[in-house]
Design a protein around this motif. Structure first.
Motif, PDB file in Angstrom:
ATOM      1  N   GLU A   1       7.795  -5.497   6.149  1.00 20.88           N
ATOM      2  CA  GLU A   1       8.226  -6.867   6.470  1.00 20.88           C
ATOM      3  C   GLU A   1       8.371  -7.721   5.208  1.00 20.88           C
ATOM      4  O   GLU A   1       8.659  -8.915   5.284  1.00 20.88           O
ATOM      5  CB  GLU A   1       7.209  -7.508   7.415  1.00 20.88           C
ATOM      6  CG  GLU A   1       7.235  -6.905   8.826  1.00 20.88           C
ATOM      7  CD  GLU A   1       6.118  -7.419   9.710  1.00 20.88           C
ATOM      8  OE1 GLU A   1       5.211  -8.103   9.177  1.00 20.88           O
ATOM      9  OE2 GLU A   1       6.152  -7.133  10.915  1.00 20.88           O
ATOM     10  N   GLY A   2       8.131  -7.111   4.050  1.00 19.16           N
ATOM     11  CA  GLY A   2       8.313  -7.828   2.792  1.00 19.16           C
ATOM     12  C   GLY A   2       7.121  -8.650   2.350  1.00 19.16           C
ATOM     13  O   GLY A   2       7.222  -9.457   1.420  1.00 19.16           O
ATOM     14  N   ASN A   3       5.969  -8.450   3.006  1.00 15.45           N
ATOM     15  CA  ASN A   3       4.759  -9.186   2.632  1.00 15.45           C
ATOM     16  C   ASN A   3       3.879  -8.353   1.713  1.00 15.45           C
ATOM     17  O   ASN A   3       4.078  -7.144   1.567  1.00 15.45           O
ATOM     18  CB  ASN A   3       3.985  -9.570   3.900  1.00 15.45           C
ATOM     19  CG  ASN A   3       4.796 -10.486   4.791  1.00 15.45           C
ATOM     20  OD1 ASN A   3       5.448 -11.415   4.309  1.00 15.45           O
ATOM     21  ND2 ASN A   3       4.783 -10.231   6.093  1.00 15.45           N
ATOM     22  N   PHE A   4       2.878  -9.008   1.135  1.00 20.00           N
ATOM     23  CA  PHE A   4       2.002  -8.323   0.186  1.00 20.00           C
ATOM     24  C   PHE A   4       1.063  -7.358   0.907  1.00 20.00           C
ATOM     25  O   PHE A   4       0.360  -7.740   1.845  1.00 20.00           O
ATOM     26  CB  PHE A   4       1.178  -9.329  -0.615  1.00 20.00           C
ATOM     27  CG  PHE A   4       0.210  -8.685  -1.563  1.00 20.00           C
ATOM     28  CD1 PHE A   4       0.659  -8.102  -2.738  1.00 20.00           C
ATOM     29  CD2 PHE A   4      -1.152  -8.653  -1.278  1.00 20.00           C
ATOM     30  CE1 PHE A   4      -0.225  -7.490  -3.619  1.00 20.00           C
ATOM     31  CE2 PHE A   4      -2.046  -8.053  -2.150  1.00 20.00           C
ATOM     32  CZ  PHE A   4      -1.578  -7.470  -3.322  1.00 20.00           C
ATOM     33  N   SER A   5       1.037  -6.098   0.447  1.00 15.76           N
ATOM     34  CA  SER A   5       0.133  -5.082   0.995  1.00 15.76           C
ATOM     35  C   SER A   5      -0.737  -4.563  -0.143  1.00 15.76           C
ATOM     36  O   SER A   5      -0.229  -3.935  -1.078  1.00 15.76           O
ATOM     37  CB  SER A   5       0.932  -3.923   1.609  1.00 15.76           C
ATOM     38  OG  SER A   5       0.141  -2.753   1.640  1.00 15.76           O
ATOM     39  N   PRO A   6      -2.059  -4.816  -0.096  1.00 14.74           N
ATOM     40  CA  PRO A   6      -2.939  -4.316  -1.171  1.00 14.74           C
ATOM     41  C   PRO A   6      -2.830  -2.811  -1.349  1.00 14.74           C
ATOM     42  O   PRO A   6      -2.854  -2.304  -2.471  1.00 14.74           O
ATOM     43  CB  PRO A   6      -4.338  -4.716  -0.688  1.00 14.74           C
ATOM     44  CG  PRO A   6      -4.123  -5.855   0.237  1.00 14.74           C
ATOM     45  CD  PRO A   6      -2.797  -5.586   0.914  1.00 14.74           C
ATOM     46  N   LEU A   7      -2.687  -2.084  -0.240  1.00 15.06           N
ATOM     47  CA  LEU A   7      -2.595  -0.629  -0.301  1.00 15.06           C
ATOM     48  C   LEU A   7      -1.334  -0.181  -1.045  1.00 15.06           C
ATOM     49  O   LEU A   7      -1.406   0.625  -1.983  1.00 15.06           O
ATOM     50  CB  LEU A   7      -2.589  -0.064   1.117  1.00 15.06           C
ATOM     51  CG  LEU A   7      -2.367   1.444   1.248  1.00 15.06           C
ATOM     52  CD1 LEU A   7      -3.549   2.199   0.683  1.00 15.06           C
ATOM     53  CD2 LEU A   7      -2.162   1.820   2.710  1.00 15.06           C
TER      54      LEU A   7
END
Length: 267
Positions: free
Chosen positions: A194-200
């Motif tokens: 979705e274009g959001n920040f993912s720590p993984l």
């Protein structure tokens, strides 16, 4: 007080009770209300349902453990500092930190009412271990993707497994680990797409060596996710018959959260 016998209705009542405890009139003006992880609530309820504890203690253990989980999840939402952040962003970040601290304080308060020092030690020890694991996973060297996944699995399931050990009901620990890891992978994948920040995904893309020669993060996550769903289905089928309600819930969750997603993606 809820006379616990795991059911959809009990879970709904527990969610309402937890939501009422974490709702704060000032915080809701500026930051979203915390998410209550229903799957973890179901696992905890199923564990407590098979203990000989009083109904009061069962409910207190479930509510306080979920408050700890909410506090940990809230602190994970704190964004990194950027010099050009506007005033509202800075305020929301500060309030998110305070909200996490507030939720932590609530669980100490509730357990102090039970005069339950051993349970406080259990939860406090789990919090310390989880925070150390997060530091190792996201900021230190991890040699392989498998090692990375094992660390992630521990972070997702350690709190519940420590509580299960404390009440001497560890039968569903393996299933819980597989379920919560698969769910985490799915959430991170969705966030990334979705274009959001993912720590993984951030860690895996910044450190491609973890994935070996095949550096395609999305492909690796998808393959891993499918493998863990298969293992989850196997561990669920091996649960004793008295966990039938939990088995039914997990089968439904697999269908709605994983299988339908796959059908939708395949068009």
């Amino acid at each position: 007080m809820i006379k616990l016998k795991s059911s959809d209705n009990d879970i709904k009542q527990l969610k309402q009770k937890i939501a009422s405890k974490v709702r704060h009139p000032y915080l809701v003006r500026f930051i979203p209300e915390p998410t209550i992880d229903e799957d973890k609530l179901v696992i905890l309820s199923s564990i407590m349902d098979h203990t000989n504890l009083s109904d009061v203690k069962k409910e207190q253990y479930i509510v306080t453990t979920m408050l700890v989980q909410i506090a940990l999840d809230t602190h994970d939402l704190v964004t990194l500092t950027e010099e050009d952040d506007d005033k509202d962003t800075v305020r929301n970040r500060q309030l998110t930190v305070l909200a996490g601290d507030y939720f932590s304080g609530l669980y100490y308060y509730l357990l102090s009412q039970l005069d339950d020092i051993p349970m406080i030690h259990t939860l406090a020890g789990a919090i310390k271990e989880i925070n150390e694991l997060k530091m190792e996973l996201y900021y230190k060297d991890v040699e392989s993707f498998q090692e990375f996944l094992e660390g992630l699995k521990k972070i997702e399931s350690l709190l519940i497994q420590r509580v299960a050990s404390y009440v001497q009901k560890t039968t569903i620990n393996d299933m819980a680990g597989e379920w919560l890891l698969a769910k985490k992978l799915l959430e991170e994948k969705r966030t990334y797409q979705e274009g959001n920040f993912s720590p993984l995904f951030d860690v895996l893309t910044r450190r491609p060596g973890i994935l070996g020669n095949n550096g395609q993060v999305l492909v690796n996550i998808e393959q891993t996710l499918q493998n863990h769903i298969n293992r989850l289905e196997m561990t669920v089928s091996q649960l004793p018959i008295h966990f039938n309600w939990l088995k039914s819930y997990v089968h439904s969750a697999i269908h709605h959260q994983f299988n339908q997603r796959q059908i939708a993606e395949e068009g």
